[in-house]
Design an enzyme around this catalytic site. Structure first.
Site, short mmCIF file in Angstrom:
data_model
loop_
_atom_site.label_atom_id
_atom_site.label_comp_id
_atom_site.label_asym_id
_atom_site.label_seq_id
_atom_site.Cartn_x
_atom_site.Cartn_y
_atom_site.Cartn_z
CB ALA A 9 -0.87 0.08 1.28
CE1 TYR A 10 5.36 5.51 2.75
CE2 TYR A 10 7.15 4.24 2.00
CZ TYR A 10 6.71 5.13 2.65
OH TYR A 10 7.70 6.37 2.65
CB VAL A 11 5.30 -0.01 -2.75
CG1 VAL A 11 5.60 0.19 -4.50
CG2 VAL A 11 6.43 0.09 -2.19
CB SER B 157 0.62 5.86 -1.56
OG SER B 157 2.09 5.79 -0.63
CE LYS B 158 5.92 8.34 0.16
NZ LYS B 158 6.15 9.86 0.38
#
Length: 246
Positions: free
Chosen positions: A154-156, A158-159
């Site tokens: 999920a973090y990746v 977004s980035k």
């Protein structure tokens, strides 16, 4: 009342800690007047301001939710009113919550996307409206976009969106003499990175890069200073600052 000045001016979102704090102090050493943005930790932001002013620099703290366009418009206006303009925006504000796709709470997904995607969009929109010619917008991605470690999905995601927005905005600002780039740090010794990791995990990640250590916030601040100052021919790029990790 606006105070005319020829001093270059920077706004650092997430400037109350970690990489943001290091970037704010580094730009102040380069002669920038610096606005230290915070969302909730006013005391920490004021500490950063005090450290800059104690070293002879100019700084102020500004508040706002990066994903709230009204609050950020007010923050940008406050900076320009105090310092007479705006030349560099460093957007370090971000949220990282780690879990496998199978078990990630969708509320955490929404929280990351609100700050990391919508927040980057809102800050970029305000920067595009406010930056003077010769200016720079510096967004923040992550080296995990390349390494694609488990639990970072999920973090990746977004980035990866941050990288896409960065490249598009660089092209949209054609003719304005404004650069738009992103920095993608590797493992860096910040509270955001260290949170929830045991010593063995931290040691393993520290050994992953050929330089065999974690990055320091000051390492990343040097990349920010490069993009904010002499790097006028670097535009629409993602700079991976990770000690050779990937």
């Amino acid at each position: 009342m606006s105070t005319p000045t020829t001093t270059r001016v920077a706004l650092v979102t997430g400037g109350s800690g970690g990489i943001g704090r290091a970037a704010a102090k580094r730009l102040a050493r380069d002669g920038f007047a610096v606005a230290v943005h915070y969302a909730g930790n006013r005391a920490r932001a004021e500490e950063t301001v005090a450290a800059i002013t104690a070293a002879g620099g100019r700084a102020l703290a500004v508040a706002g939710d990066v994903a709230d366009e009204t609050e950020m418009a007010l923050a940008f206006d406050s900076v320009r009113s105090a310092f007479g303009g705006l030349d560099v925006v460093v957007n370090t504000a971000g949220v990282m919550i780690l879990a496998p796709i199978e078990t990630l709470d969708l509320a955490d997904l929404d929280r990351m996307h609100r700050t990391n995607i919508r927040g980057t969009f809102v800050v970029g929109q305000q920067a595009a409206r406010a930056l003077r010619p010769g200016g720079a917008l510096i967004n923040f991605s992550t080296s995990v976009v390349r390494t694609q470690l488990p639990a970072y999905s999920a973090y990746v995601a977004s980035k990866a969106a941050v990288e896409a927005m960065t490249l598009v905005l660089a092209r949209e600002l054609r003719g304005r003499d404004i650069t738009v780039n992103a920095v993608a740090p590797g493992p860096t010794a910040t509270p955001l990175f260290l949170q929830g990791k045991d010593e063995a995990t931290v040691d393993r990640l520290a050994q992953a890069a050929p330089l065999e250590r974690l990055g320091d916030p000051e390492d990343i601040a040097e990349v920010v200073a490069f993009l904010a100052g002499p790097a006028r021919w670097v535009n629409g790029q993602v700079l991976y600052a990770n000690g050779g990790l990937a």
